[in-house]
Design a protein around this motif. Sequence first.
Motif, PDB file in Angstrom:
ATOM      1  N   GLU A  63       0.843  -1.181   0.000  1.00 24.30           N
ATOM      2  CA  GLU A  63       0.000   0.000   0.000  1.00 24.30           C
ATOM      3  C   GLU A  63       0.889   1.246   0.000  1.00 24.30           C
ATOM      4  O   GLU A  63       2.114   1.157  -0.008  1.00 24.30           O
ATOM      5  CB  GLU A  63      -0.901   0.003   1.243  1.00 24.30           C
ATOM      6  N   TYR A  64       0.246   2.408  -0.007  1.00 20.71           N
ATOM      7  CA  TYR A  64       1.007   3.635   0.165  1.00 20.71           C
ATOM      8  C   TYR A  64       1.530   3.706   1.598  1.00 20.71           C
ATOM      9  O   TYR A  64       1.060   2.994   2.489  1.00 20.71           O
ATOM     10  CB  TYR A  64       0.128   4.832  -0.161  1.00 20.71           C
ATOM     11  N   GLN A  65       2.481   4.615   1.843  1.00 19.95           N
ATOM     12  CA  GLN A  65       3.168   4.610   3.127  1.00 19.95           C
ATOM     13  C   GLN A  65       2.224   4.830   4.299  1.00 19.95           C
ATOM     14  O   GLN A  65       2.453   4.300   5.376  1.00 19.95           O
ATOM     15  CB  GLN A  65       4.252   5.705   3.148  1.00 19.95           C
ATOM     16  N   HIS A  66       1.195   5.653   4.128  1.00 15.48           N
ATOM     17  CA  HIS A  66       0.271   6.002   5.213  1.00 15.48           C
ATOM     18  C   HIS A  66       0.984   6.721   6.353  1.00 15.48           C
ATOM     19  O   HIS A  66       0.526   6.714   7.476  1.00 15.48           O
ATOM     20  CB  HIS A  66      -0.461   4.759   5.746  1.00 15.48           C
ATOM     21  N   ASN A  67       2.120   7.303   6.055  1.00 13.95           N
ATOM     22  CA  ASN A  67       2.793   8.187   7.013  1.00 13.95           C
ATOM     23  C   ASN A  67       3.643   9.145   6.192  1.00 13.95           C
ATOM     24  O   ASN A  67       4.610   8.735   5.544  1.00 13.95           O
ATOM     25  CB  ASN A  67       3.671   7.411   7.994  1.00 13.95           C
ATOM     26  N   HIS A  68       3.275  10.421   6.217  1.00 16.38           N
ATOM     27  CA  HIS A  68       3.875  11.375   5.302  1.00 16.38           C
ATOM     28  C   HIS A  68       5.373  11.542   5.532  1.00 16.38           C
ATOM     29  O   HIS A  68       6.170  11.510   4.578  1.00 16.38           O
ATOM     30  CB  HIS A  68       3.159  12.721   5.458  1.00 16.38           C
ATOM     31  N   LEU A  69       5.779  11.722   6.781  1.00 13.78           N
ATOM     32  CA  LEU A  69       7.187  11.974   7.055  1.00 13.78           C
ATOM     33  C   LEU A  69       8.047  10.750   6.747  1.00 13.78           C
ATOM     34  O   LEU A  69       9.132  10.871   6.168  1.00 13.78           O
ATOM     35  CB  LEU A  69       7.369  12.404   8.514  1.00 13.78           C
ATOM     36  N   LEU A  70       7.553   9.555   7.108  1.00 16.90           N
ATOM     37  CA  LEU A  70       8.295   8.344   6.765  1.00 16.90           C
ATOM     38  C   LEU A  70       8.322   8.138   5.253  1.00 16.90           C
ATOM     39  O   LEU A  70       9.311   7.633   4.705  1.00 16.90           O
ATOM     40  CB  LEU A  70       7.671   7.130   7.448  1.00 16.90           C
ATOM     41  N   GLY A  71       7.233   8.529   4.586  1.00 16.97           N
ATOM     42  CA  GLY A  71       7.215   8.429   3.138  1.00 16.97           C
ATOM     43  C   GLY A  71       8.252   9.328   2.495  1.00 16.97           C
ATOM     44  O   GLY A  71       8.935   8.933   1.540  1.00 16.97           O
ATOM     45  N   ILE A  72       8.379  10.555   3.007  1.00 15.28           N
ATOM     46  CA  ILE A  72       9.407  11.455   2.487  1.00 15.28           C
ATOM     47  C   ILE A  72      10.799  10.877   2.741  1.00 15.28           C
ATOM     48  O   ILE A  72      11.677  10.929   1.877  1.00 15.28           O
ATOM     49  CB  ILE A  72       9.268  12.843   3.140  1.00 15.28           C
ATOM     50  N   ALA A  73      11.012  10.309   3.937  1.00 18.53           N
ATOM     51  CA  ALA A  73      12.324   9.742   4.271  1.00 18.53           C
ATOM     52  C   ALA A  73      12.694   8.604   3.331  1.00 18.53           C
ATOM     53  O   ALA A  73      13.853   8.460   2.934  1.00 18.53           O
ATOM     54  CB  ALA A  73      12.330   9.266   5.720  1.00 18.53           C
ATOM     55  N   SER A  74      11.711   7.774   2.962  1.00 20.44           N
ATOM     56  CA  SER A  74      12.007   6.634   2.105  1.00 20.44           C
ATOM     57  C   SER A  74      12.142   7.034   0.643  1.00 20.44           C
ATOM     58  O   SER A  74      12.942   6.447  -0.088  1.00 20.44           O
ATOM     59  CB  SER A  74      10.918   5.563   2.246  1.00 20.44           C
ATOM     60  N   GLU A  75      11.380   8.046   0.192  1.00 19.15           N
ATOM     61  CA  GLU A  75      11.381   8.391  -1.227  1.00 19.15           C
ATOM     62  C   GLU A  75      12.368   9.507  -1.573  1.00 19.15           C
ATOM     63  O   GLU A  75      12.917   9.521  -2.676  1.00 19.15           O
ATOM     64  CB  GLU A  75       9.980   8.809  -1.663  1.00 19.15           C
TER      65      GLU A  75
END
Length: 468
Positions: A355-367
């Motif tokens: 699924e999508y990350q469902h956590n904005h800050l962690l998503g930014i960190a990973s992408e």
Amino acid sequence: MIVEYILLGIAGLSLALVIALIAARGARASTGAGPSLLARVFTLWLISTVFFGSRFASVRFAGLFDLTVERAVFILLLGLMVARLYQRRVAHGMDHTAELPLLAFLGLCLISMSIHGFQAPRPTMSRPWYVFLEGYLLPCITFYCVKYFLTDEADLRCVVRGLFWIGAFLVVTSIMEGVGLRQYVLPSYINDKTFLIHLGRARGPFLNAAFNGVALCIGLIAGLMLLPLVRFPFSVLHYGVLVLFAPAVFFTETRSVYLQFVLIVVGVGVAMRTPFPKWKVYAIPCFLIILAILLNIGRLASTERSAGGLAQMEEVSIRFELARKSLELAGQYPFFGVGLAQFRNVGLAPLEAIEYQHNHLLGIASELGLTGLATYLAFLVIILRRLFRLLRSMPERPFLNDNFLFLTGLALLCNLVSNSFVEPSLHAFANANFFLFAGIVDRLSNRNQGLVPGSGAAPQPETTAEPA
């Protein structure tokens, strides 16, 4: 095809006519006037991001883009901003510290897309350029528009009223969805049964209960901001609408939305200043909310999401697994990440299981890696510092006062809470409203600290340059 180009021509001519009219009018007097045309169009754009996106209506131009009502209004907004720049009717002498990390973040997104691609590697994935446009570029333009073009209190009142109108309409649709009157819900695409996400919950025009919930909470906050401007007998209706936000939030059946609502109720009850004892106004609504919770305690303790249950743990475990994957990818690609909107493409499982990350800050960190996360956090720190500084120095006015700033802080907090459980870059309003309130904070901070038009110690009255 001919009809599409005719429509595009009409839209272009209309935009050119409006710009010409604005340029011919010259600068309007800022005192005694209502909200500017730009503020009205900006408010209309916010409303259109909620109700008039691609699912409402769109015209597709082959090889170019889909023209929706939302995008047409946004083009009009950009035209008005360009006209104001040409007339030099824009705030000068502003501190630009907050824009620096924003520009760095947008630059990182563009570099990431140039390396990893602007298009989705698979048909079922979000296109990186779309995520960039809806999730970051449009919200940053929102911040810029609020900070530099909404020049007086009347403009801010117009925007806040627009947010309250959005919330009030969502209250009606959410309650109708919750009690089973879906056949009367508008826009009708809300009842599209082929789109299964959050079907059966109050998902609103977002077709997503979490986004619908954060819009409800922002609408509630906007309604509280407007309380000093409402007079009897309209205040009775206003308070009645505010009370109805509680069942509307309940029908979203989303725990992050419940948490935001609790933060608002507790924050308002504890910290919001009133000229009267708060218990006289808040006692009955709070009693009704507590009574509703007690009467539905069985449903709330249920493991069935359709019953409003808080004990449903399957999605919680999915969120923890997604967080683990995000942290693992951030560890493998620490500096610049795996690429904007590439999480599902390089996830550590088959695509259909991701699924999508469902956590904005962690998503930014990973992408976008720690570099992207650092620039985004730098912007947040600047805005929060300025908010706390304003709370200690804001002069009291009927509308712009400590209560307004406190509620602005609650709006930012609600967005941060929501973004910890969803991916806001998938919808323009989910990110735009956060940058809207950030722009308000930065705008008021500059004005209150005497940075407009100069940098003297004493706050100066705000002025804009006359057109050439």
